[in-house]
Structures are given as structure tokens and as C-alpha cells.
Design a protein around this motif. Structure first.
Motif, PDB file in Angstrom:
ATOM      1  N   ASP A  50       0.550  -1.200  -0.374  1.00 15.24           N
ATOM      2  CA  ASP A  50      -0.085  -0.508   0.064  1.00 15.24           C
ATOM      3  C   ASP A  50       0.680   1.213   0.442  1.00 15.24           C
ATOM      4  OD1 ASP A  50      -2.836  -1.301   0.261  1.00 15.24           O
ATOM      5  OD2 ASP A  50      -2.273  -1.238   2.128  1.00 15.24           O
ATOM      6  N   LEU A  51       0.116   2.402  -0.507  1.00 13.35           N
ATOM      7  CA  LEU A  51       1.005   3.239  -0.669  1.00 13.35           C
ATOM      8  C   LEU A  51       0.497   4.454   0.134  1.00 13.35           C
ATOM      9  CD1 LEU A  51       0.779   3.923  -4.414  1.00 13.35           C
ATOM     10  CD2 LEU A  51       3.158   4.013  -3.120  1.00 13.35           C
ATOM     11  N   HIS A  52       1.142   5.550   1.446  1.00  5.98           N
ATOM     12  CA  HIS A  52       0.871   6.175   2.406  1.00  5.98           C
ATOM     13  C   HIS A  52       0.523   7.255   2.002  1.00  5.98           C
ATOM     14  CE1 HIS A  52      -0.007   7.087   6.191  1.00  5.98           C
ATOM     15  NE2 HIS A  52       0.352   7.785   6.436  1.00  5.98           N
ATOM     16  N   GLY A  53      -0.499   7.858   1.614  1.00  2.00           N
ATOM     17  CA  GLY A  53      -0.443   8.728   1.051  1.00  2.00           C
ATOM     18  C   GLY A  53      -0.217   9.180  -0.096  1.00  2.00           C
ATOM     19  N   SER A  54      -1.087   9.721  -0.632  1.00  2.00           N
ATOM     20  CA  SER A  54      -0.418   9.885  -2.423  1.00  2.00           C
ATOM     21  C   SER A  54       0.238  11.113  -2.872  1.00  2.00           C
ATOM     22  CB  SER A  54      -2.003  10.654  -3.244  1.00  2.00           C
ATOM     23  OG  SER A  54      -2.410  11.987  -2.963  1.00  2.00           O
ATOM     24  N   GLY A  55       0.416  12.371  -2.042  1.00  2.00           N
ATOM     25  CA  GLY A  55       1.118  13.354  -2.001  1.00  2.00           C
ATOM     26  C   GLY A  55       0.852  14.660  -3.505  1.00  2.00           C
TER      27      GLY A  55
ATOM     28  N   ALA B 149      -3.274  17.236   1.915  1.00  2.00           N
ATOM     29  CA  ALA B 149      -2.453  16.042   2.826  1.00  2.00           C
ATOM     30  C   ALA B 149      -1.085  16.123   3.064  1.00  2.00           C
ATOM     31  CB  ALA B 149      -3.522  14.791   3.368  1.00  2.00           C
ATOM     32  N   ALA B 150      -1.072  15.579   1.934  1.00  2.00           N
ATOM     33  CA  ALA B 150       0.654  15.420   2.006  1.00  2.00           C
ATOM     34  C   ALA B 150       1.384  15.839   0.854  1.00  2.00           C
ATOM     35  CB  ALA B 150       0.764  13.577   2.426  1.00  2.00           C
ATOM     36  N   ASN B 151       2.458  15.447   0.736  1.00  2.00           N
ATOM     37  CA  ASN B 151       2.720  15.820  -0.664  1.00  2.00           C
ATOM     38  C   ASN B 151       3.803  15.051  -1.147  1.00  2.00           C
ATOM     39  OD1 ASN B 151       6.051  16.579   0.364  1.00  2.00           O
ATOM     40  ND2 ASN B 151       5.820  18.482   0.038  1.00  2.00           N
ATOM     41  N   ALA B 152       3.768  14.047  -0.401  1.00  2.00           N
ATOM     42  CA  ALA B 152       4.904  12.777  -0.849  1.00  2.00           C
ATOM     43  C   ALA B 152       4.198  11.687  -0.416  1.00  2.00           C
ATOM     44  CB  ALA B 152       6.194  12.527   0.227  1.00  2.00           C
ATOM     45  N   ALA B 153       4.126  10.309  -1.039  1.00  2.00           N
ATOM     46  CA  ALA B 153       3.300   9.331  -0.607  1.00  2.00           C
ATOM     47  C   ALA B 153       4.400   8.383  -0.334  1.00  2.00           C
ATOM     48  CB  ALA B 153       3.447   8.597  -1.562  1.00  2.00           C
ATOM     49  N   TYR B 154       4.403   7.471   1.356  1.00  2.00           N
ATOM     50  CA  TYR B 154       5.489   5.959   1.609  1.00  2.00           C
ATOM     51  C   TYR B 154       5.075   5.466   0.555  1.00  2.00           C
ATOM     52  CZ  TYR B 154       5.676   8.996   5.373  1.00  2.00           C
ATOM     53  OH  TYR B 154       6.184   9.825   7.012  1.00  2.00           O
ATOM     54  N   THR B 155       6.109   4.238   0.101  1.00  2.00           N
ATOM     55  CA  THR B 155       7.097   4.559  -0.855  1.00  2.00           C
ATOM     56  C   THR B 155       7.124   4.591  -1.701  1.00  2.00           C
ATOM     57  OG1 THR B 155       8.387   4.501   1.291  1.00  2.00           O
ATOM     58  CG2 THR B 155      10.259   4.420  -0.987  1.00  2.00           C
ATOM     59  N   ASP B 156       7.076   5.722  -2.954  1.00  2.00           N
ATOM     60  CA  ASP B 156       7.507   5.769  -4.750  1.00  2.00           C
ATOM     61  C   ASP B 156       8.643   5.958  -4.191  1.00  2.00           C
ATOM     62  OD1 ASP B 156       7.085   8.212  -4.114  1.00  2.00           O
ATOM     63  OD2 ASP B 156       5.188   8.065  -5.112  1.00  2.00           O
ATOM     64  N   ALA B 157       8.910   6.077  -5.816  1.00  2.00           N
ATOM     65  CA  ALA B 157      10.136   6.670  -6.934  1.00  2.00           C
ATOM     66  C   ALA B 157      10.258   7.661  -6.038  1.00  2.00           C
ATOM     67  CB  ALA B 157      10.180   6.380  -8.587  1.00  2.00           C
ATOM     68  N   ALA B 158       9.017   8.701  -6.452  1.00  2.00           N
ATOM     69  CA  ALA B 158       9.182  10.436  -6.238  1.00  2.00           C
ATOM     70  C   ALA B 158      10.086  10.701  -4.935  1.00  2.00           C
ATOM     71  CB  ALA B 158       7.997  10.822  -6.430  1.00  2.00           C
TER      72      ALA B 158
END
Lengths: 590, 590
Positions: free
Chosen positions: B557-562, B566-575
Motif C-alpha cells: 500500500d502507498l501511504h499518502g498520495s502526494g 494532506a501530503a506532498n509525498a507517498a511512502y514509498t514510491d520512486a518520487a
């Protein structure tokens, strides 16, 4: 809007991706430019480009030889260019929200283009671009990539027309305008599409998840990962390489699903206007809203880039130009992800060489190409005061400078040949710096005006080479800042170690797009490598043949490191594309 | 600094990478924690983690069952925790530049920790951290990843000690503190290491380039691509999940070569102090400078995060906390790449269900877990005023709310069971919101104080469920903003379409970490999916079993969409990892 197909894809992953998108959007069918047609034409190219980006071996999709564009290609291109002059750029007449047609481009070869381009009312154009977004998102990464490749193919067909547009806005010589403005720019665009496609398909479109729970049986979920765009992307074009520097951001944003608003430099609108027209035409034929790509020409002195950059709808900005405005964007456009290529001071450290003549010829060419008006052109040549060792024996600082000046003089002796290498001076700022250069140091090679065989009004100048001593208190003020254009400084330094220290400080404080080094000493080479790793700048060592420090090749070389003040991004790595979209996850019980 | 080996690697690519780094830096040899040892211990785990991140299937490296940590694990962990109380945190006594030992943590279970932590003089600590960087860069991505895995393995060994530290700083119940503070956080850290490793090895370490030139023979270059760090990374920790929210940024930055300065929340220092100590110990044993990771505790009211965030040496910031400070960082720390997880308003749309009891049980658990103090806890339940259809027949809005309240009452009826689910209230702000909640709407379920069986001073509260009608003018003021803690709103809406419209506005204006939906209607499902794709929020549909909307699993699962506020990043994608380092290219004639 035309009808078309954008559903067919040819791998399992992408089919699933389409399906995920289709669940939310809608699948289109109909005539026009179908997805099957696009896949037949471009799928192999896309796959090859993805492979090339990974291997970094030599690869190119678009031929760089002018011959590939037909025997009368140059003439037909010129005719097409001429037919655009003296009126509105009609191919963009359908753009919504146009409230004026400003123009004013002046060819560095001595005439006015007299073309008007659409000026936008952002309150009308930006909502139209946002409205175009959902269908493009729903198309999925594969179809988006294939449509982008069709746009690039059409740009490639118009290479000779675009070459004349590039030549007469940037001042590039025709040969360079063909290559750098055409196939090399198209390769950079394709590279961005390939990276964007690879990045959007790194997560599987669908995944099963089954977590054992001992005796209770497993928890099971079905998951989808859908790439979604950020919002409107703004491309702020530059004067010298409107297509080469523009295509990476344009295609990276478009391929990741974002509408792209192109705000060209007011002196180099035509190459990007032709690009936008090709994109809109292709999008419409493929059944998408052409407002996914639009042009925003500015009124004189309007500062349109500033206004657009702060709009809340604008979520991505790509910029090439001065450090002052690039830093302004980085500081103020905080609602957007900002990718900048600004200015820097490029250094060549000359310690020793096993090919003195090759080094001189290579440097002479690098300093002369496009009158030094490349962001990658060397500016400071650091040479030990006590001279260097070479295959032709020891050479004093004075000898190296004199021999380099002689090599440049010889290279540019013939006016026709000089013009084909130098091109024309892009704007009055460069001309002023050439005129003011002799006051900055001892002139080793003076600039001279070159008569252009075809365009008597062209402003063509050979480079100035100046001698400075780093020990002189006033020298630093001259060389420790960017002097954009055909002005180079041969700076006498204490030693190779001193040169490396100066190099480090220059990169850290001024930024650098390129660093060059000539040495036969493993220890000096080690120091140069360490300096460039520590300060984050690309290094070219001992170039003596037909590769020049100021040239980078798509699919293999990175352009800009993104880690020193000259640029915060590189063409084209994962960081350049990965944050232009986000993944949305949808999970359901399996 | 200890001696050790950091040169051995076991794939061709990485060997080349090492070699490139070695050319600039130096290869180390000696005793201690060798690269061979590290590879034996962790290489398979690293490879498995990289594969899991790609497949998104279920995978975990660290057991979540408390039994895995020994029969007396909890007791030993508690003893270790108790031994730290009442004095300076001595494991960090060797950090340079410490000029004070502030403390002041209060357990939500009713006692003071009385531990002092190092407060830094940035003028001493930051230069020491920068000086540590070159050797870590030269180690290359494989050795860095393996050292990070050794740190994680040591953290895993200390799971029970860290669980007590998490429990008595965040208020999490012990069971949750073990899992979320231990293995789940370690999995998120490992995921970040895997992504960082994959990203740094996407370009080949070395490549040959040969460009045909017709009769003239080919142009040939040899190229190296070396990942280099950005600079010092600052991790600003949060109060509720110091390790789970902290490890992704910490390990992503460290694995990409950056020194990491950890500035914990003043009420949750201990879990990160233990983490920093484990990292420093491991780095030293592996022959690296321990100052690659350091702790920065703050004096009361000092605002240390603001000061550190603007330091020019700080080039990366990871932050979890309030939107106000997150937005301040995004606006002001422009010298750094800023990754934020801020606050949002999470919505569940309840349209219809095929498992009414399952839905109620699932929601009751989601609202109760850790007293709703998760950034992923639902806040607004949107329910059509006219009721919903279920497998148990139609249910009116009133019935749904009453049944949910009953489910929550039943779930939390027993104090001991309630305490184990709710944990304790993390701070006075949450307690104030619980106390003030009845003024915001009609109380469907009142909060009650729960007596903790072991800690009589613990502040434990059950959630409040409030009824609101979206048609009431004052309702929006209550539900259209974050009310962090155990307060949920059952909002009566006109229809599913109205719910989806409200959902879209809430995500766009307030942000959302999670969205839930219950529907048996394909059309409503389509609308929910489209809303979440358009506004960029993760969607969980029809969860009625043992998976909850507020839980996400590492590697899948990604945590946050970025892509929403609510968030500018996701745990943990390439970005999340790609821009924490840059590639430097070195090219030479072949």
C-alpha cells in the motif's frame, strides 16, 4: 473534437492499466488515429527508447543527417517558414480564450518575422485545459506515450521548417538548427516520454495481496494503482534552444497526463508555436481534447510567465533561462513542482595532455560553436602559471593561450565556414558583452565581425579570448560570474591543485552545467573526479576528438546534474519524471 | 572511528559502482563489520524487498507477532526502557557539539520519563555531519543499503524496548506500539532502503557509447554514472508515530548517501533517540563516521525545527505534523527538497452494503483504534438522509448511526479491552477536542473515560460520534476541517451523488490521507473511483473484514498520495527517493 480510439494496448500490464482507467473514465471508439495504428507505428520505438535509457549506449530515433529530410528538404522548409511570415499564426486560431495576437520576433540574421501568436485570457484558457484532462488521464500511460510519439513523428517530418524557425529566432547556424532544433530535440522529447512511461508502469496496474492470519485464513485484497496527473504544466521557453530545452519538460508532463501550457521566450516563439500546433492536431486526431497543449504568447513587457507561474492551477513548471528568474520561480511558485535550468560558469582544467593538437582543436571548436551561446560552453580555462606537459613537450601558460588563440583563428579564418559554425548573436546583451570584454583582461584573441554570405544583416562575431591571472585582485570579478556568449577566460593558476580548488568553489557558488579536464596524471584525474562528485557536476575528461564538452547525447548523457546552482533537474532521469504524476491506489476485498 | 570493510559487493553492476566511487574516494579494509558479513546477512532480504516493492504482493521482513520477540520479550523491553529513565541518554554522549540535555517527556499513561537528550550547537554538529559524508558516498549504493539493513536488524532486535518507548511517548496501547512502532515501522524503513537502492542502480554504473560516423569510424566514449547525495537531511518527527512516520525519510535519505539529522517531537524523543543510537553504533562498526546520523533535541519553546530547516547545509526535509508548519516548510525551506505529511479530513461514503454487520464492525474498529489519533482515521461518514440499502434490509440514516454507535459501545464495553484498542490520549489538544465535541452536533455516542488496569494515571477516552445534517448552515464549520482525535461526524447528505460531491470538495480543500466507500452500486462505485482519481486520494472500498481503511501495509500500500493537500509525498514510491540524490556523469574517450 474528432473521434478516435484510445483503448488498444499490447501488454498485459497496460491492458490492466487501461481497464482501471476505463472503470473511472470511458473507453472511446471510432475512426481517426486509432490506438492500434499508433501502436503499429510507434510501439517498437517506445520499447527501444526505454531500453536505450537503461543501457545508456548510443541510440537515436531521428536521423541527424540533413539528407534524411529530402534533397529539397531545406528549400521546402524555407518555403514553409516564409509562408508563415507576415500574419497571424493561424494553426492556433482555435485556441480558446485568445484576446490578442502579439509578435515581434527579429531574426538575428537581420529581418523581422512579423508573425502574431495567441495571447491568452487565463480565466478562459486554463479552465479549458483542465477540462481536457480527464480523458487524457483515463487513456493510461501506454496510449499517452504512443500519442506523444506520433506528435514527435510529425515534428520530425517538419524538421526543416522548424530548423528555419529555430535559425531565425535563436541565431543558430542552419546546420545546427537542423540537428539541435530537430532530431536532437526530438530525441530528448522521446527520452522524456520513455522515462515517463517506464515510471508510470513501475507499479503493477493490478496486484493481489494475501496476508496469512494463521488459522483464521488469509486477509485478501485486490489493489489497483492508477497514475494520475498533477495539474496544468507550464513550460517557460528559452531564447537559444527553444525546442531542445523545451521538449523534455513538455513531453514529460504530457506523457504523465498533464495539460501543458507553453509560454515561449518572446524572441523565440515560432519553433514552439509549430510544436504546439503539431501537438494539438495530433491530439485531436487521436480523439483527445486539443486544449491539452496550448501556447501563451506575451505582450511586450507583460511578465506573463510570472503571472502564470503563480496560478493555483499550475502544478508543474519547467524553465530554462537566467538564474535570477529561475530562483524567483523556485522561491515563489511553491504551489508547483519547479524544474529549472539556470546559468552557471563552466570550467576546463588544463593540467597536461597526451594530444596537444587534439586538445587545442577540441577546445577551439567548443568555444566557437554557436558563438559560445550554449549553457554548456566552457568559460574559464584554468592553466598552471608554470605551464603544462604535453606530447609536444612542455608548454608555458603563454604558449598554451597563444596556441589556442591560433587554433581558433585558423578554425574561423574563412567567413563562410566561420558563419556555419558561429551562427549569429542571439541578442543585444551578448553583443554588449563581446564589446565590453577587452576591458576585462588582456586580449589573447580579439573578436571580429564576420560577414554572412547570405544574410548581410546578420550579426556574427568570433569569440574573444582573454588572459587573466588568478593572483590579480581584480581577476575574480571578471571570471567568477557568468559572461554568457563568445567570451572565454584563460586564467593562470598556481597549480593543478589550485585549479581544482577554484573549480570546486566555482561550481558551489556559480553552478556548472559542464566541467572539462585535461590531464595525464592519475592523481590530478582523481582530484578532478572527487571535486565533481563532491560538488555534483558532470565531468568530461581528455576530449580531443569529435566529442565536445558542450554536447550531450539523449538516451546516454545526462544534461545538468540537478545538484549544483546551475540547474535543479537533469534531462532526463527518474527524478525529472517521477513527481509529475502520483499513483492513486484503489483497494477492494478480493 | 572504527575500521572496517565497505568494498565487497556481489553483482557486476555494483562492483562497477564501487569502482567508480573508489576512483574518487578510497576503499577501506580492516576488521569490524565487513561488507562480506553484511552481504551474507542481508543481501537476500534486500533483493526480496526490491521484488516485493515491484509486485506489491504481501511481504514483510520483520515478524509482527509479539511471540517472535521471546517469551519474556515484553518484560525485558520494559526493563530496558525503565533503565533509561531518570538521566541523560548516554548512548548519544559522543555526539559532537552538544551544548545541553533538554528533556521533559510525559507518558500519556501518567508519569514523567525524565530523560535528557543532546541539544546541538549547529555550528559544530552540522560541519561534523558534512565531514562524514564523503566516505559514505564513496561506499556506493549496495554497501549503504546493507548497512541500513543492519541498522534495521538491530532495531528489530530492540523491538520490545522501542515498543515501551513508543507507548509512553505516543499513548499507543502496548500491542499497537509493538507492531506499528516496531516491525511495521522497520518494514517501512526497509521499503525506503529498497526503493533507494533500486533507484540508484537504475543507470548502469558504467556504459560504453559508440556513435557511428560513416566512413570516419565511430565516436567512442566510456561513461560512468555515480549517485551522489544532496546534503544534510533533516527529519522532523511527529508525536503519534515517531518511528513509523520517521523511518521512511530517515532511511531513504541515509541509503541515498545523505547524513540525517533527526529532530524529534519534544513529546516523543525516546523512540528516535534509540533509533539514532542504533544507527550510530552500526555505522561506526562498519567503519563509517557515526556522525552520519545525529539527534537534535530542542529546548522548551525553542523552535529548533524552524532554525534547522533554513540552514543552507540542509538540503532535504522530511516532516510529519500539522498542516500549518508543513506549509511553512514548503514555503520557506526553498533550499531543500521538502517531503511533508500534513493533516487532512478523511471521509467514508456510505451508500449501500452487502454486509451490514461487517461494515459496522469494520467502521467501529477504525474509529476506535488508537483513539482516532491516526492521520488515516475516518472523520466524516457521509450517509444519505433517506437511508441506505443493506443485506439486512433498508436502514434509515438514524438507524445506521444508532447501529454504528451500538457497535462502538459494544466493542469498547470492557475497560481492559477498550484500553488495549484505544491506547491513551496523546496530548492536551486531543482531550480539549473530545471535551468540546458535544457542542458541535447531536451526540449519538458520548465519550467516556476508561480506567486503565495498569496505569491509573492514564488518560483514556472512547470516541464521540456526532450527528450533523449537511443542509444545516452551521454543520460545515464542524466537519469541513480536521478535528484530530476520537471525534467522528455522521453527516446526513442528500444522496450518494451529494456525498461524492462533498467528498471531492473535502479532498481538494482539506486533503485526505484515506477515503472509504461502501456501495453495491456500480454507478456509485464508478463515481467514487472517478472522484478519488480526479482529486488524488487513495480509496478503500467495502472493507468489512480484518483490513481497515486506516491501515496500510509496507511494500504494497502507498501511504499518502502526494497529490492532495494532506501530503506532498507517498511512502514509498520512486518520487520519494529519486530526488534525494543526483547522478554525476564522468566521460572519457574509450
Amino acid at each position: 473534437m474528432n473521434t478516435a480510439v484510445n483503448t488498444a494496448v499490447n501488454t498485459a500490464d497496460e491492458t490492466a492499466q487501461e481497464s482501471a482507467a476505463g472503470a473511472a473514465g470511458k473507453a472511446r471508439t471510432g475512426a481517426g488515429l486509432t490506438a492500434e495504428t499508433l501502436a503499429e507505428r510507434h510501439r517498437q520505438t517506445l520499447d527501444d527508447a526505454v531500453a536505450a535509457v537503461r543501457s545508456r549506449a548510443y541510440w537515436s530515433a531521428y536521423p541527424e543527417s540533413p539528407k534524411a529530410y529530402g534533397e529539397d528538404g531545406a528549400a521546402r522548409g524555407r518555403a514553409a517558414f516564409e509562408s508563415l511570415r507576415g500574419g497571424r499564426f493561424r494553426a492556433l486560431a482555435d485556441q480558446p480564450g485568445t484576446d490578442g495576437w502579439p509578435g515581434g520576433e527579429e531574426s538575428p540574421y537581420g529581418f523581422a518575422l512579423e508573425i502574431g501568436y495567441p495571447h491568452p485570457d487565463p480565466e478562459v484558457l486554463l479552465p479549458a485545459m483542465r477540462a481536457a484532462s480527464a480523458g487524457w488521464r483515463a487513456a493510461g500511460p501506454a496510449v499517452r506515450a504512443l500519442v506523444c510519439l506520433e506528435i514527435l513523428a510529425r515534428l520530425n517530418e517538419r524538421t526543416m521548417e522548424i530548423a528555419h524557425a529555430v535559425m531565425h529566432t535563436t541565431g543558430q547556424a542552419f546546420g545546427m538548427a537542423v540537428q539541435a532544433g530537430g532530431p536532437h530535440a526530438q530525441d530528448r522529447g522521446l527520452e522524456a516520454v520513455a522515462c515517463a512511461f517506464a515510471e508510470q508502469t513501475r507499479l503493477p496496474a493490478r496486484a493481489g495481496w494475501s496476508k496469512p492470519q494463521g488459522r483464521r485464513g488469509a486477509l485478501e485484497l485486490h489493489k489497483e494503482f492508477v497514475p494520475v496527473p498533477r495539474g496544468i504544466a507550464l513550460l517557460i521557453g528559452c531564447n537559444t534552444f527553444p525546442t531542445w530545452n523545451g521538449y523534455p519538460g513538455l513531453f514529460a508532463s504530457l506523457a504523465t497526463g498533464n495539460p501543458v501550457l507553453v509560454k515561449p521566450h518572446p524572441r523565440a516563439v515560432l519553433p514552439l508555436a509549430l510544436t504546439v500546433a503539431a501537438a494539438r492536431e495530433t491530439l485531436a486526431e487521436a480523439g483527445f481534447d486539443p486544449n491539452l497543449v496550448a501556447l501563451a504568447a506575451e505582450l511586450p513587457g507583460e511578465g506573463l510567465a510570472k503571472e502564470l507561474a503563480l496560478r493555483p492551477e499550475v502544478r508543474i513548471i519547467d524553465y530554462t533561462g537566467s538564474s535570477a528568474f529561475g530562483e524567483w520561480l523556485e522561491r515563489h511558485a511553491v504551489q508547483a513542482r519547479v524544474y529549472t535550468e539556470k546559468s552557471g560558469v563552466n570550467t576546463v582544467v588544463i593540467d597536461s595532455t597526451g594530444d596537444y593538437q587534439g586538445m587545442l582543436a577540441n577546445l577551439a571548436f567548443s568555444l566557437s560553436l554557436y558563438s559560445g551561446q550554449m549553457c554548456t560552453t566552457p568559460q574559464n580555462l584554468l592553466i598552471p602559471r608554470g605551464g603544462i606537459t604535453t606530447d609536444a613537450g612542455p608548454k608555458s601558460y603563454e604558449e598554451v593561450v597563444a596556441d589556442l588563440a591560433a587554433a581558433m583563428r585558423k578554425l574561423l579564418a574563412d567567413d563562410a565556414r566561420a558563419g556555419a559554425l558561429l551562427g549569429a548573436v542571439v541578442g543585444p546583451g551578448v553583443l554588449e558583452r563581446v564589446a565590453g570584454a577587452p576591458a576585462l583582461g588582456e586580449v589573447a584573441l580579439a573578436s571580429r565581425a564576420v560577414a554572412h554570405p547570405e544574410f548581410p544583416g546578420a550579426t556574427v562575431r568570433t569569440p574573444v579570448l582573454l588572459k587573466l591571472d588568478a593572483a590579480a585582485p581584480e581577476a575574480e570579478e571578471a571570471y567568477h560570474r557568468e559572461c554568457f556568449g563568445p567570451v572565454a577566460f584563460a586564467v593562470a593558476v598556481d597549480s593543478a591543485e589550485h585549479a581544482v580548488a577554484l573549480l570546486r568553489r566555482t561550481i558551489a557558488e556559480q553552478g556548472a552545467m559542464t566541467v572539462g579536464g585535461y590531464t595525464t596524471s592519475p592523481e590530478v584525474e582523481r582530484q578532478l573526479v572527487e571535486a565533481c562528485l563532491a560538488e555534483c557536476a558532470h565531468l568530461s575528461l581528455n576530449l580531443t576528438g569529435g566529442v565536445y564538452v558542450n554536447q550531450t547525447a539523449a538516451f546516454s548523457d545526462l544534461h545538468g546534474s540537478g545538484g549544483n546552482p546551475a540547474a535543479n533537474a537533469a534531462y532526463t532521469d527518474a527524478a525529472f519524471v517521477a513527481d509529475r504524476f502520483r499513483f492513486v491506489e484503489i483497494r477492494r476485498p478480493a
